[in-house]
Scaffold this motif. Sequence first.
Motif, PDB file in Angstrom:
ATOM      1  N   ASP A  84       0.858  -1.180   0.000  1.00 10.14           N
ATOM      2  CA  ASP A  84       0.000   0.000   0.000  1.00 10.14           C
ATOM      3  C   ASP A  84       0.899   1.237   0.000  1.00 10.14           C
ATOM      4  O   ASP A  84       1.687   1.437   0.921  1.00 10.14           O
ATOM      5  N   ILE A 143      -1.535  -1.237  -4.004  1.00 12.73           N
ATOM      6  CA  ILE A 143      -2.604  -0.272  -3.745  1.00 12.73           C
ATOM      7  C   ILE A 143      -1.949   1.102  -3.738  1.00 12.73           C
ATOM      8  O   ILE A 143      -1.009   1.345  -2.979  1.00 12.73           O
ATOM      9  N   SER A 176      -6.546   4.153  -5.768  1.00 12.14           N
ATOM     10  CA  SER A 176      -7.578   4.783  -4.947  1.00 12.14           C
ATOM     11  C   SER A 176      -7.763   6.244  -5.349  1.00 12.14           C
ATOM     12  O   SER A 176      -6.840   6.896  -5.839  1.00 12.14           O
ATOM     13  N   SER A 184      -6.046   5.240   1.520  1.00  8.47           N
ATOM     14  CA  SER A 184      -6.870   4.441   0.608  1.00  8.47           C
ATOM     15  C   SER A 184      -7.949   3.667   1.355  1.00  8.47           C
ATOM     16  O   SER A 184      -9.096   3.586   0.911  1.00  8.47           O
ATOM     17  N   TYR A 185      -7.579   3.085   2.493  1.00  6.07           N
ATOM     18  CA  TYR A 185      -8.564   2.326   3.271  1.00  6.07           C
ATOM     19  C   TYR A 185      -9.630   3.251   3.848  1.00  6.07           C
ATOM     20  O   TYR A 185     -10.830   2.966   3.754  1.00  6.07           O
ATOM     21  N   TYR A 192     -11.691  -1.333  -0.549  1.00  5.55           N
ATOM     22  CA  TYR A 192     -10.330  -1.741  -0.194  1.00  5.55           C
ATOM     23  C   TYR A 192     -10.308  -3.215   0.216  1.00  5.55           C
ATOM     24  O   TYR A 192      -9.489  -4.002  -0.263  1.00  5.55           O
TER      25      TYR A 192
END
Length: 208
Positions: A84, A143, A176, A184-185, A192
């Motif tokens: 990520d 990600i 994202s 992003s989460y 996600y």
Amino acid sequence: EWENVIAAMRYLYNATGSADVVLYGIGCGVTTAISTWEHLPEAYSIDNENTSPAVADPVTEAIPNDALSRLAFRRDAIKGFIFDSPLPESDEYIRFTVRERNFFLHSITQYTVPYAIRLTAGLVKNINVKQMVTDLPVPLLIIQQETYGDLDAPLTLAVSEARLKETHGMTDIFTSAATEPYSSYADDAERYLDIVGNYLDKLVYSIE
């Protein structure tokens, strides 16, 4: 920090009989995951082919090479990676934080602070994350965001672009819409988790 990951893998092996893992790194954690891969032996040496797991040395803060060679598992225990927010070089994460928090003399300290942190983490050199991610021979989920604060696409997308050129078939990418660093989460947790879950399902299927 990579020593801690290997220690966790050893604990997993002792508890379950398997050290198989997918390493998940966010930001600086990407560097730690890559360092773990680099430090684990690729195969058993001739002297250790019949080494019993019971005599594997405990992983300590400073791991000598012979202790690594006596571990009951090898690099192939890492079945995949989830990265990520990977950036091209390990120092980029610290430089960004120094600038973002407006540290004293940040125009200078953004270059000196990463060096000091690397030494405390047991990493001597600035790791070329982009090249090492490109070379990883296992399935990978990246990600990413197009922007992280003052970082924009030439940096934030560089790792995935390099990876796709070499190992497209083993690479999943999720970009994202988030703009805050490492968010992003938080931006879309459901999406996600779906992305991560789909990657893991595909990975398990490929292993079976």
